[in-house]
Structure formats: structure tokens, C-alpha cells
Design a protein around this motif. Structure first.
Motif, PDB file in Angstrom:
ATOM      1  N   ASP A 140       0.809  -1.216   0.000  1.00  0.00           N
ATOM      2  CA  ASP A 140       0.000   0.000   0.000  1.00  0.00           C
ATOM      3  C   ASP A 140       0.846   1.270   0.000  1.00  0.00           C
ATOM      4  OD1 ASP A 140      -2.215  -1.610   0.059  1.00  0.00           O
ATOM      5  OD2 ASP A 140      -2.661  -1.290   2.171  1.00  0.00           O
TER       6      ASP A 140
ATOM      7  N   ARG B 111      -1.429   0.811  -5.429  1.00  0.00           N
ATOM      8  CA  ARG B 111      -2.819   0.674  -5.009  1.00  0.00           C
ATOM      9  C   ARG B 111      -3.701   0.337  -6.212  1.00  0.00           C
ATOM     10  NH1 ARG B 111      -3.301   5.378  -0.241  1.00  0.00           N
ATOM     11  NH2 ARG B 111      -1.449   4.596   0.880  1.00  0.00           N
TER      12      ARG B 111
ATOM     13  N   THR C 258      -7.103   6.866  -0.996  1.00  0.00           N
ATOM     14  CA  THR C 258      -7.785   5.696  -0.450  1.00  0.00           C
ATOM     15  C   THR C 258      -9.084   5.433  -1.196  1.00  0.00           C
ATOM     16  OG1 THR C 258      -8.848   7.083   1.232  1.00  0.00           O
ATOM     17  CG2 THR C 258      -6.794   5.979   1.848  1.00  0.00           C
ATOM     18  N   ASP C 259      -9.576   6.450  -1.902  1.00  0.00           N
ATOM     19  CA  ASP C 259     -10.709   6.263  -2.803  1.00  0.00           C
ATOM     20  C   ASP C 259     -10.666   7.332  -3.891  1.00  0.00           C
ATOM     21  OD1 ASP C 259     -11.956   8.677  -1.922  1.00  0.00           O
ATOM     22  OD2 ASP C 259     -12.993   7.626  -0.333  1.00  0.00           O
TER      23      ASP C 259
ATOM     24  N   CYS D 217     -13.168   2.376  -4.096  1.00  0.00           N
ATOM     25  CA  CYS D 217     -12.312   2.151  -2.935  1.00  0.00           C
ATOM     26  C   CYS D 217     -11.039   1.401  -3.294  1.00  0.00           C
ATOM     27  CB  CYS D 217     -13.074   1.364  -1.871  1.00  0.00           C
ATOM     28  SG  CYS D 217     -14.650   2.127  -1.397  1.00  0.00           S
ATOM     29  N   MET D 218     -10.006   1.668  -2.519  1.00  0.00           N
ATOM     30  CA  MET D 218      -8.743   0.958  -2.670  1.00  0.00           C
ATOM     31  C   MET D 218      -8.945  -0.516  -2.340  1.00  0.00           C
ATOM     32  SD  MET D 218      -5.110   1.875  -0.842  1.00  0.00           S
ATOM     33  CE  MET D 218      -5.521   1.230   0.776  1.00  0.00           C
TER      34      MET D 218
ATOM     35  N   CYS E 138     -16.271   3.227   2.318  1.00  0.00           N
ATOM     36  CA  CYS E 138     -15.410   2.090   1.994  1.00  0.00           C
ATOM     37  C   CYS E 138     -15.299   1.165   3.198  1.00  0.00           C
ATOM     38  CB  CYS E 138     -14.028   2.584   1.565  1.00  0.00           C
ATOM     39  SG  CYS E 138     -14.026   3.512   0.011  1.00  0.00           S
TER      40      CYS E 138
END
Length: 504
Positions: free
Chosen positions: A381, A385, A454-455, A477-478, A499
Motif C-alpha cells: 500500500d 494501489r 484511499t478512494d 475504494c482501494m 469504503c
């Protein structure tokens, strides 16, 4: 002699160094002696670049451009082939260097190597030298953005030449060339010829798509004409089996057998996995009846034009393809730790309704990278991603039956919306010019500011030619997290989703 055209660009900014004269003489003094300046064209503010005939870099003439200098340069390779690359050099430059990959094809061995990786890498090296000499200024950041074949090109760059780019946006990559090209043929043969007992027409595939949506849409927690979680759906396609009451919009037993092939991984021999299956929700564009394109087998694998579908032998062909790996095209080096070590970042996306390259191939690559780098103490991460987009087809778009939000500013996405095929309308909307709505800006924000996404917010407009008003937005979303409806409020508003951990 083979020619491959690649487009590279120095990105526009509102302030920065003024460019020197845009002329053939200027570039002839910059490029190496073995290079040829093919074209130089100055474009004024809000002008149009007139794409030369036969140029594969742009499908249409890009319009409403900032003031820039467009140049096309041809260079030879040690293999006796040539490649072309193009540059858009704005009068005001912010120091960023941006490259996007494109699709092309080749036949002879040296040309295949160009197509596989060489032309891209050599273009990047040569173009960087031109840019820095032209502006008399060093490049601050280098970015890559490609989808499909362009996605594969980007992964090859990351794997073979980790210093070429600071960050890469990789969309639906065709990375597993030695298996994917044969899988493309195999999926055609599942439903070929039209006279076979299990043949499914285009019209019947629409019936299948409607049934999968009917069953799987409610199973993801909200009925909104989008299959948000195709992998969590229990699809009983036997509901379409014909009976005495229905003999038209239904499937015979042999047609169900055909569908099972599409819904299951391609496995050969002694349970040898070759390629993942299509996802539930991609059925509307599977199509039927077309004859298989055998170019890869005939030319890349060298079996000649006498090879026909009747000669299809999967076990032999997969082994041959793996052994040859034409041009070293397959991007299957999972140890991309050198890219991590130099601070590189990757944002990888793939549509869950992709009808061209099975979405699972992206999961497969991502998870194999994890297997490789985790033992080295690298948290995936931190630099790589993956984002899976419900209802998005191959690189862009959505099935009409879904109308899912899909636009995230990915490769070529701006060129397929708006009425000018050049992305003007979307880039003119300031609310989409930020890291939440534009994946390339999200990458730049990660590389330059250390803030990884993260999104991402995906968008769908009512009229994608006019971009009149937004009908739907949703967070993407990731991986492996998924967007889940919070239970209240309009489900077409992104803030009403969050998420959460998934069962992937």
C-alpha cells in the motif's frame, strides 16, 4: 520497416518558463544526427492540432488547446526499425513530463520488440532530452498514463526501467501477453460457429445481462441497476432455461454450457490455470458469432496463415507462447521493488464490467506483486494501489443497462466524453480538476505531496456528449475494500457510501 507512434507531453501550467522558438531549425539543432524532425506545428491559444494522416497518436484533431509547440520525431533502432514519438510543448511549463501509451500491432520480430517495450523506452529517453534542452530546464516529475496495451507498456517500464517515471497510472493492463492473446481466441471459439448447438446470439446475450443484473443487483445491498459486488453474487443462470412456456428469450441446455465457459477460468491439461474468467455484469458486450482473430498465432508464434481454427490445440499453443514470449512483451516480473526503492508510485484501475480483458487478471498481478515484495519488508500500500470500478467496461464507459459512474480521469476517458473528442469540456469543469476526481492528479498528489488516495470519485453524466449534469457519483475504494451504501440518503450521491472491508 515498422513505425510506432507514441505521444508524450510536457504538462501545461499557468506559470513557468516561456518556450523558445517553435521551428524545425530549433529541433534539428536538438535531436541526434540519426533522428528526423517529421513535423513542427505551432498551436495558438484555443487552437487545434491537425493530426497528420495515418497518425495513431490521436483518433481526432485535439481542439481548444493552450498555446504550444507540437513536434513529431522519427528515430531508428538497432534492429533496423523506426519509431515516432510526438510532443506537445506548452509555452508555459510546470516541469512535469507526461507520457501516455497507445495500442498498435506488429508482425516481424524486430517490430514486435518495438511494440513490446523498446519503442516506448527509447521514446521516453529521447523525449526527455529534447524537453530539457528545449526549455533549458530539468524535468521535475515524470508520469505515465496508459490503459489496455498502454497499461502493459506502463508495467514494462516499471519493471525494466524503474528510473523512467516517478509514477504510473495503469488501467486494465494487457500484461499477460502469452496467455491473454490465446484467451482472446479461446473466448471467441466458445461461441463459434453460429451453426453450433450452443451458439448464443448478440440478442440473447442482452437477455443474459438483464438476468444477471436482476439477480445480482439486490444482492450487493442496494437495488440501483449496478452490480457493485459481482464476486459476491450467487448467480443461478439456469433461471433462463427454456421450458414449455418460454422458448424465445431463454437458453437451451447447450447454450448454458457455453455460458459456463465464460463464467469460469480457462484451465487446460492437468488443471493448469491459464487465464481468469469474465465477471458477472460484463455479458452485454460478449457478442457472438465472429470468427477468431488468429494473427497472434499466425504471425507472432510463426505458425503461418495456413493455421486455422480447426488446428486449435490449447495445450500446445500455450506452451509455445510461453516459450517464445514474442518480443518479451509479457509484463510478468512481479518484483517491482526497485521501483519502490526509487520512490515510485502506481495507481492501477480496472472495470468490473470489462468485456475485453478479464478483471481478475489485474487482481492476479497485484496479488503476485504482494507475494513477492512482502517478504522483503515492503508494504504494498505504500507504493501500489488497485481500484476496481463497478460497472465500468474496458478502460471507459458502462453498459447501457447499468449507467454506472465510471469517469475517473483515466487514460483516454476525457476523449470519449464531451462533443469534441479532446477532453475540453471535462477539463473546463473545475470541480473535476482535483485528486478526488482525477486519477492522474491523485498520482501527482501522491508523488509530490506524499498523500496516497484511499478512494476516487467516479462520475456519470446524463448526456456524456454535453456533460449537462451529473446523475451519479460513487467512491471507488482501494482494493480490497468496497463501497457500501450507508442505508440512508440518495444512493447516487457519493457521500452516502463508505469504503468497508470486503470478502475479496
Amino acid at each position: 520497416m515498422f513505425k510506432l507512434f507514441l505521444c508524450l507531453s510536457a504538462l501545461v501550467h499557468l506559470s513557468g518558463a516561456l518556450s523558445p522558438q517553435c521551428s524545425a531549425e530549433s529541433f534539428n539543432s536538438i535531436v541526434p544526427a540519426n533522428a528526423t524532425v517529421v513535423l513542427v506545428e505551432e498551436v495558438t491559444t484555443n487552437g487545434t492540432f491537425n493530426v497528420p494522416a495515418g497518425d495513431t497518436g490521436f483518433p481526432t484533431d485535439p481542439a481548444r488547446l493552450p498555446a504550444l509547440c507540437a513536434v513529431q520525431i522519427e528515430m531508428p533502432t538497432e534492429g533496423g526499425t523506426t519509431f515516432n514519438y510526438g510532443l506537445f510543448l506548452p509555452k508555459r511549463w510546470n516541469g512535469r513530463f507526461f507520457v501516455f501509451g497507445n495500442a498498435s500491432w506488429a508482425m516481424d520480430p524486430e517490430a514486435v520488440t518495438d511494440w513490446a517495450w523498446r519503442a516506448m523506452h527509447l521514446s521516453v529517453i529521447a523525449a526527455k532530452e529534447v524537453v530539457e534542452t528545449y526549455y533549458n530546464q530539468n524535468i521535475k516529475y515524470s508520469y505515465y498514463n496508459g490503459c489496455s496495451t498502454g497499461g502493459r507498456q506502463g508495467l514494462k517500464e516499471v519493471q525494466m526501467f524503474p528510473d523512467d517515471f516517478d509514477g504510473a497510472v495503469i488501467g486494465a493492463p494487457a500484461w499477460w501477453t502469452v496467455h491473454l492473446q490465446l484467451w482472446n481466441i479461446q473466448t471467441t471459439l466458445y461461441n463459434y460457429p453460429e451453426t453450433s448447438n450452443g451458439y448464443i446470439s448478440n440478442e440473447l446475450f442482452q437477455v443474459v445481462a438483464a438476468e444477471s443484473l436482476k439477480q445480482c443487483d439486490p444482492q450487493d445491498g442496494v437495488t440501483d441497476n449496478i452490480i457493485s459486488d459481482p464476486r459476491g453474487c450467487h448467480l443461478r443462470i439456469e433461471a433462463l432455461l427454456c421450458d414449455e412456456h418460454n422458448s424465445t428469450d431463454c437458453l437451451k441446455s447447450t447454450q448454458l454450457d457455453t455460458l459456463y465457459h465464460y463464467y469460469n477460468d480457462w484451465v487446460i491439461g492437468n488443471q493448469t490455470f491459464v487465464f481468469p474468467h469474465f465477471e458477472i455484469g460484463s455479458e452485454s458486450l460478449w457478442g457472438g458469432g465472429s470468427s477468431p482473430d488468429l494473427d497472434y498465432v499466425q504471425y507472432f508464434l510463426g505458425l503461418g496463415t495456413n493455421f486455422t481454427a480447426n488446428d486449435w490445440d490449447p495445450s500446445y499453443l500455450v506452451a509455445l507462447s510461453e516459450a517464445m514470449n514474442p518480443g518479451n512483451a509479457t509484463a510478468d516480473d512481479f518484483d517491482i521493488s526497485p521501483f519502490h526503492s526509487r520512490g515510485g508510485k502506481i495507481i492501477h484501475y480496472h472495470g468490473l464490467s470489462d468485456n475485453s480483458i478479464a478483471t481478475g487478471s489485474s487482481d492476479y498481478y497485484y496479488e503476485h506483486v504482494r507475494r513477492t515484495v512482502n517478504p522483503k519488508g515492503i508494504d504494498l500500500d505504500d507504493f501500489y494501489r488497485l481500484f476496481l470500478i463497478p460497472g465500468m467496461e474496458h478502460c471507459s464507459g458502462t453498459p447501457a443497462i447499468m449507467d454506472a459512474p465510471w469517469y475517473i480521469g483515466g487514460t483516454t476517458q476525457a476523449s470519449v466524453i464531451g462533443d469534441d473528442s479532446a477532453g475540453y469540456w471535462i477539463h473546463n469543469k473545475s470541480e473535476f480538476h482535483n485528486p478526488r476526481h482525477d486519477v492522474l492528479l491523485a498520482l501527482a498528489n501522491w508523488v509530490e505531496n506524499g498523500t496516497g488516495p484511499t478512494d476516487l470519485i467516479a462520475t456519470k453524466w446524463n448526456d456524456e456528449d454535453k456533460l449537462d449534469y451529473v446523475t451519479r457519483q460513487r467512491p471507488i475504494c482501494m482494493y480490497p475494500r468496497q463501497a457500501n451504501y450507508v442505508g440512508t440518503g440518495d444512493p447516487d450521491i457519493a457521500s452516502n457510501w463508505e469504503c468497508q472491508s470486503s470478502a475479496y
